[in-house]
Design a protein around this motif. Sequence first.
Motif, PDB file in Angstrom:
ATOM      1  N   ARG A 188       0.839  -1.203   0.000  1.00 18.70           N
ATOM      2  CA  ARG A 188       0.000   0.000   0.000  1.00 18.70           C
ATOM      3  C   ARG A 188       0.871   1.250   0.000  1.00 18.70           C
ATOM      4  O   ARG A 188       0.600   2.212  -0.719  1.00 18.70           O
ATOM      5  N   VAL A 235       0.534   6.813  -2.431  1.00 20.26           N
ATOM      6  CA  VAL A 235      -0.581   7.660  -1.992  1.00 20.26           C
ATOM      7  C   VAL A 235      -1.083   7.126  -0.663  1.00 20.26           C
ATOM      8  O   VAL A 235      -1.338   5.922  -0.522  1.00 20.26           O
ATOM      9  N   ASP A 236      -1.245   8.001   0.344  1.00 19.81           N
ATOM     10  CA  ASP A 236      -1.670   7.525   1.659  1.00 19.81           C
ATOM     11  C   ASP A 236      -3.192   7.415   1.737  1.00 19.81           C
ATOM     12  O   ASP A 236      -3.910   7.626   0.745  1.00 19.81           O
ATOM     13  N   GLU A 237      -3.686   7.104   2.928  1.00 15.04           N
ATOM     14  CA  GLU A 237      -5.116   6.847   3.087  1.00 15.04           C
ATOM     15  C   GLU A 237      -5.982   8.086   2.916  1.00 15.04           C
ATOM     16  O   GLU A 237      -7.185   7.982   2.709  1.00 15.04           O
ATOM     17  N   LYS A 238      -5.372   9.248   2.975  1.00 13.66           N
ATOM     18  CA  LYS A 238      -6.120  10.497   2.782  1.00 13.66           C
ATOM     19  C   LYS A 238      -5.916  11.068   1.386  1.00 13.66           C
ATOM     20  O   LYS A 238      -6.281  12.208   1.117  1.00 13.66           O
ATOM     21  N   GLY A 239      -5.282  10.277   0.511  1.00 12.09           N
ATOM     22  CA  GLY A 239      -5.065  10.719  -0.850  1.00 12.09           C
ATOM     23  C   GLY A 239      -3.858  11.607  -1.046  1.00 12.09           C
ATOM     24  O   GLY A 239      -3.667  12.174  -2.127  1.00 12.09           O
ATOM     25  N   ARG A 240      -3.024  11.737  -0.014  1.00  8.65           N
ATOM     26  CA  ARG A 240      -1.835  12.590  -0.114  1.00  8.65           C
ATOM     27  C   ARG A 240      -0.657  11.786  -0.651  1.00  8.65           C
ATOM     28  O   ARG A 240      -0.539  10.595  -0.370  1.00  8.65           O
ATOM     29  N   PRO A 241       0.257  12.434  -1.396  1.00  8.15           N
ATOM     30  CA  PRO A 241       1.408  11.702  -1.942  1.00  8.15           C
ATOM     31  C   PRO A 241       2.374  11.272  -0.842  1.00  8.15           C
ATOM     32  O   PRO A 241       2.559  11.982   0.156  1.00  8.15           O
ATOM     33  N   LYS A 251      -7.087  -1.581   2.252  1.00  9.94           N
ATOM     34  CA  LYS A 251      -7.697  -0.570   1.387  1.00  9.94           C
ATOM     35  C   LYS A 251      -9.140  -0.289   1.777  1.00  9.94           C
ATOM     36  O   LYS A 251      -9.623   0.846   1.651  1.00  9.94           O
TER      37      LYS A 251
END
Length: 493
Positions: free
Chosen positions: A418, A423-429, A478
């Motif tokens: 993952r 990309v993390d769980e908040k959609g940040r790179p 996910k």
Amino acid sequence: MASTTTTGQRLNARTMIALAPAIAKPRASGAGAGLETGIVHIGLGAFHRAHQAVYTDDCLNRSPGPWGICGVSLRSPDTRDALAPQDCLYTVAVRDASGDRLRVVGSITETLVAPEDPAAVLDRLTRPATRIVTITVTEKGYCHEPATGALNGDHPGIRHDLANPGQPQTLAGFLVEALDRRRKAGTPPFTVLSCDNLPDNGRVTAGILRQFAELRDPALGRWIADTVACPSSMVDRIVPATTDEDRETVAMALGVTDAWPVMTEPFSQWVIEDHFPAGRPAWELEGAELVSDVRPYELMKLRLLNGSHSCIAYLGYLAGHQTVSDAMADPVFAGFVRALMDDEVTPTLDVPPGADLTRYKAALLERFANPALKHRTWQIAMDGSQKLPQRLLGTIRDRLAAGQPFDRLALGVAAWMRYVGGVDEKGRPIDVRDPLADRLKTLPDAASLLGVREVFGDDLPKNPTFAAVVTEALARLKATGARDAVRSLDPNS
């Protein structure tokens, strides 16, 4: 390297004299004090300066001898630029909840930057006074395939060094060229001591040197295999990256500026196979353990400490925890790590004689939770493609062979998958630092990631149980996020 503080004078041999009596100082330091260089260390980073250089400094404080250290960087000049104006002196801050205890270390006599002057590095390696070469270049510095331990003959640095032996870039290139020069001059070889987190690191190092030498000259490969000692060692100390805040704190305590102090924990361990034909410092007098076989110690440390660290790094980062201690303050993560150690890792270990495994694991949990050490999950997560085979996959292979479950280990592998997606769980790179980063980001699912042979080898992707458990773990990550995925493995949740 980040900017230094503005406390005034720099730490050096002259200003050290005026430091407060509570700050421990070296008995002898640097080439200027007549300290002879007998060790070359390749990979002059924070870990070496908080670990092997400290043990050697203690030896020199007890009894001065020909064991000063020439530190070599294979990449960046940052450490040299920080230490050279300080007469190679620096501060070690041992940090826990009670505060910081400072000492100045003086065992480093010289710093060299290989890309700037490879000839100078080869000259130092070739001198008869150099009797030991120690190494902390991290897993990727060996230019090998982590899944097999074999030299990667297609590595660009290896190809360069085979074509340009007098201008090497890699660890193998420098050591083999220096050993060849010593052979031709009739100078006995130095001992090569790996201090990196690799299983059988001495055997891996010996294999890489032999394989590289054989590509140059089969006779050289045979000579290295027959004459060069490569003992294994196990090293253990947590050393977070130094921050500007750390520099300010140390400068205020010293009264002078140290451009690059190192921060560490009270715990330190070094287990070494005692095979040094050219001699060595009396490290055992300073707490190192000299043994005939280091494998049980390194397996215990790699699987319990490093394996747990990698799981905390990936799962903790995804859950928003910036440091290991932040993650361990969450009972969900603390319980996960405890169960990982007890239920999945411990049954795979051959415990060394006299080792108290229960006490060791309790100490690890305490060390991980140390709030004074700001050990960033992002830092530990670096180079995961090189680390997973040693830290997690070997344990999983043993669990598979025994028909035992490995759900927590699989979640750690899935968290790496993952994470390298970028990309993390908040959609940040995510700033993924890995030799295979560009390739890994293009692989969309567990099946394609399992096809990365350098990580998983040929056996694990073909194992239906492994593939199914890891694929399910990634899907759960996910769907629910890292914290809930971790909590789902707690039977009491």
